[in-house]
Design a protein around this motif. Structure first.
Motif, PDB file in Angstrom:
ATOM      1  N   THR A  33       0.964  -1.167   0.016  1.00 58.39           N
ATOM      2  CA  THR A  33      -0.062  -0.121  -0.044  1.00 58.39           C
ATOM      3  C   THR A  33       0.874   1.311  -0.030  1.00 58.39           C
ATOM      4  OG1 THR A  33      -1.671  -1.141   1.279  1.00 58.39           O
ATOM      5  CG2 THR A  33      -1.844   1.086   1.225  1.00 58.39           C
TER       6      THR A  33
ATOM      7  N   VAL B  22      -7.857   2.796   1.427  1.00 60.32           N
ATOM      8  CA  VAL B  22      -9.125   2.846   2.079  1.00 60.32           C
ATOM      9  C   VAL B  22      -9.055   1.683   3.185  1.00 60.32           C
ATOM     10  CG1 VAL B  22     -11.615   2.521   1.950  1.00 60.32           C
ATOM     11  CG2 VAL B  22     -10.414   4.135   0.303  1.00 60.32           C
ATOM     12  N   ASN B  23      -8.786   0.547   2.786  1.00 60.91           N
ATOM     13  CA  ASN B  23      -8.638  -0.614   3.706  1.00 60.91           C
ATOM     14  C   ASN B  23      -7.730  -0.387   4.787  1.00 60.91           C
ATOM     15  OD1 ASN B  23      -9.413  -3.559   4.130  1.00 60.91           O
ATOM     16  ND2 ASN B  23      -7.369  -3.635   3.737  1.00 60.91           N
TER      17      ASN B  23
ATOM     18  N   THR C  42     -10.967  10.523   1.726  1.00 61.65           N
ATOM     19  CA  THR C  42     -11.616   9.645   0.693  1.00 61.65           C
ATOM     20  C   THR C  42     -12.774   9.898  -0.066  1.00 61.65           C
ATOM     21  OG1 THR C  42     -12.680   8.570   2.458  1.00 61.65           O
ATOM     22  CG2 THR C  42     -10.471   7.668   1.942  1.00 61.65           C
TER      23      THR C  42
ATOM     24  N   SER D 164      -6.600   3.299  -4.716  1.00 60.47           N
ATOM     25  CA  SER D 164      -7.501   3.728  -3.750  1.00 60.47           C
ATOM     26  C   SER D 164      -8.141   2.656  -2.731  1.00 60.47           C
ATOM     27  CB  SER D 164      -8.597   4.256  -4.300  1.00 60.47           C
ATOM     28  OG  SER D 164      -9.350   3.565  -5.343  1.00 60.47           O
ATOM     29  N   HIS D 165      -8.390   1.427  -3.200  1.00 56.74           N
ATOM     30  CA  HIS D 165      -9.088   0.454  -2.365  1.00 56.74           C
ATOM     31  C   HIS D 165      -8.289   0.002  -1.228  1.00 56.74           C
ATOM     32  CE1 HIS D 165      -7.407  -2.268  -5.478  1.00 56.74           C
ATOM     33  NE2 HIS D 165      -7.256  -3.161  -4.523  1.00 56.74           N
TER      34      HIS D 165
ATOM     35  N   SER E 202      -6.957   4.970  -9.028  1.00 57.27           N
ATOM     36  CA  SER E 202      -8.056   4.001  -8.757  1.00 57.27           C
ATOM     37  C   SER E 202      -7.692   2.455  -8.332  1.00 57.27           C
ATOM     38  CB  SER E 202      -9.052   3.757  -9.878  1.00 57.27           C
ATOM     39  OG  SER E 202      -8.473   3.203 -11.183  1.00 57.27           O
TER      40      SER E 202
END
Length: 381
Positions: A156, A214-215, A181, A210-211, A207
């Motif tokens: 990450t 966010v996690n 976010t 991003s996930h 993109s």
């Protein structure tokens, strides 16, 4: 008021600097002490005071020039402590020598009360010329290889670095509340006090990152560090450097430059990757502003309102796993105009066909009439 000192002590000199500058100054002064003991059998502070007492300040330039030349050579008979071990004293790179001399100039003035004239300094003190070569950037495949090997948290971090162009020292000081976010793309506010330039700026992630980000944020509180493994920024950067070294060796990306022995791929290469990819879309000046180079920041900041849109146009270049269709405003307009022109041509062609059909029908009707007239004439005979 002779009891009021007109100079500073070494401790005061170091205390006035921020964490990063203090670390550089400590190393520079330590190297200067080693040099002075090796050549004159005296500590650096003693030599500076000796020069001041003679009143012959020109000796300052001689001493600084000797220090510069000494730093540019190996001294394998001198051991330098490195934690619990030590290593031989090796030559320093031109940029490092210059940074040490900048510290020493200030120290001569603040500790020794000896003013260093810039013109005389440039004339008398020689700094080895920097060898300039074309650096090898990360490829998309190499970043993917590193990320596939890395742990989830490190992956990450690396994905964020290759998108945002942040310095690792900036990234490890991010807290959850610095990241919005709710924006598209996700927006990262880099606080001024955490940057090398002391100027705040905004950056983004793609993109595909991003996930993951966010996690990670779901696992921490607003005031928690997002990536740091230590609250001390210097130790946190050192930890990340060591972790990257482990993954680099595991990935087999161990090739070095011949002129300085440094690895071609290091943790700062993510930043260079971001600059290279953004430059392909928006040019080098904007790209350097995007990653926080002081000279180009004003131009970058002037485009603040358009930054999300401009980043979106770079997204396809920055991504290593996914690919999306990125079409800018001008391209959309061009495609729309092409479709409209094609429709216009098709309508003209259709009108021509309809006209031709009408002519054929009229011609057929005329022929039918003539046939009937002939039939009537034959019947009347």
């Amino acid at each position: 008021m002779s009891y009021v000192s007109d100079t500073t002590t070494r401790e005061e000199f170091l205390a006035e600097r921020n964490t990063r500058s203090r670390q550089v100054a400590q190393v520079a002064l330590h190297q200067f002490d080693i040099f002075c003991n090796a050549l004159y059998d005296k500590d650096g502070d003693v030599l500076i005071q000796d020069i001041k007492s003679t009143g012959i300040f020109e000796k300052s330039y001689t001493l600084l020039n000797q220090f510069s030349m000494w730093l540019s050579e190996d001294h394998l008979d001198i051991s330098v402590p490195m934690g619990k071990s030590s290593r031989p004293m090796t030559k320093r790179m031109p940029r490092t020598i210059y940074s040490y001399l900048v510290v020493l100039k200030s120290y001569f003035e603040e500790f020794g009360g000896i003013e260093i004239n810039d013109r005389r300094f440039k004339k008398r003190v020689k700094v080895p010329k920097k060898i300039t070569i074309e650096l090898e950037p990360f490829t998309h495949e190499e970043i993917r290889l590193i990320c596939d090997i890395a742990s989830s948290d490190r992956k990450t971090l690396y994905m964020t670095l290759k998108d945002s162009g942040m310095r690792v020292g900036e990234a490890i000081q991010l807290v959850k509340s610095d990241i919005d976010t709710g924006k598209n793309p996700i927006e990262i506010k880099i606080r001024a006090e955490t940057t090398k330039t002391k100027q705040a700026r905004t950056t983004f992630v793609t993109s595909e990152t991003s996930h993951m980000l966010v996690n990670r944020l779901h696992q921490i509180n607003d005031a928690d560090f997002v990536f740091a493994t230590n609250s001390d920024p210097i130790k946190a950067v050192r930890n990340e450097t060591l972790m990257f070294k482990y993954y680099r060796e595991k990935a087999g990306l161990t090739e070095k430059y011949s002129h300085n022995g440094r690895h071609k791929k290091n943790i700062h290469s993510f930043r260079a990757f971001a600059c290279t990819q953004v430059a392909e879309v928006h040019g080098e000046e904007f790209a350097h502003g995007y990653i926080g180079h002081t000279k180009y920041l004003p131009m970058y900041i002037r485009r603040k309102e358009k930054l999300p849109q401009m980043f979106k146009q770079c997204e396809n270049k920055l991504m290593i796993y996914e690919r999306i269709e990125v079409v800018d405003q001008d391209e959309r307009v061009r495609q729309l105009e092409e479709k409209q022109e094609k429709s216009r041509i098709d309508m003209i062609a259709l009108a021509n066909i309809m006209t031709q059909l009408a002519d054929i029908r009229a011609d057929n009707a005329q022929k039918d009439l003539e046939i009937k007239q002939l039939q009537n004439m034959l019947e009347n005979r």
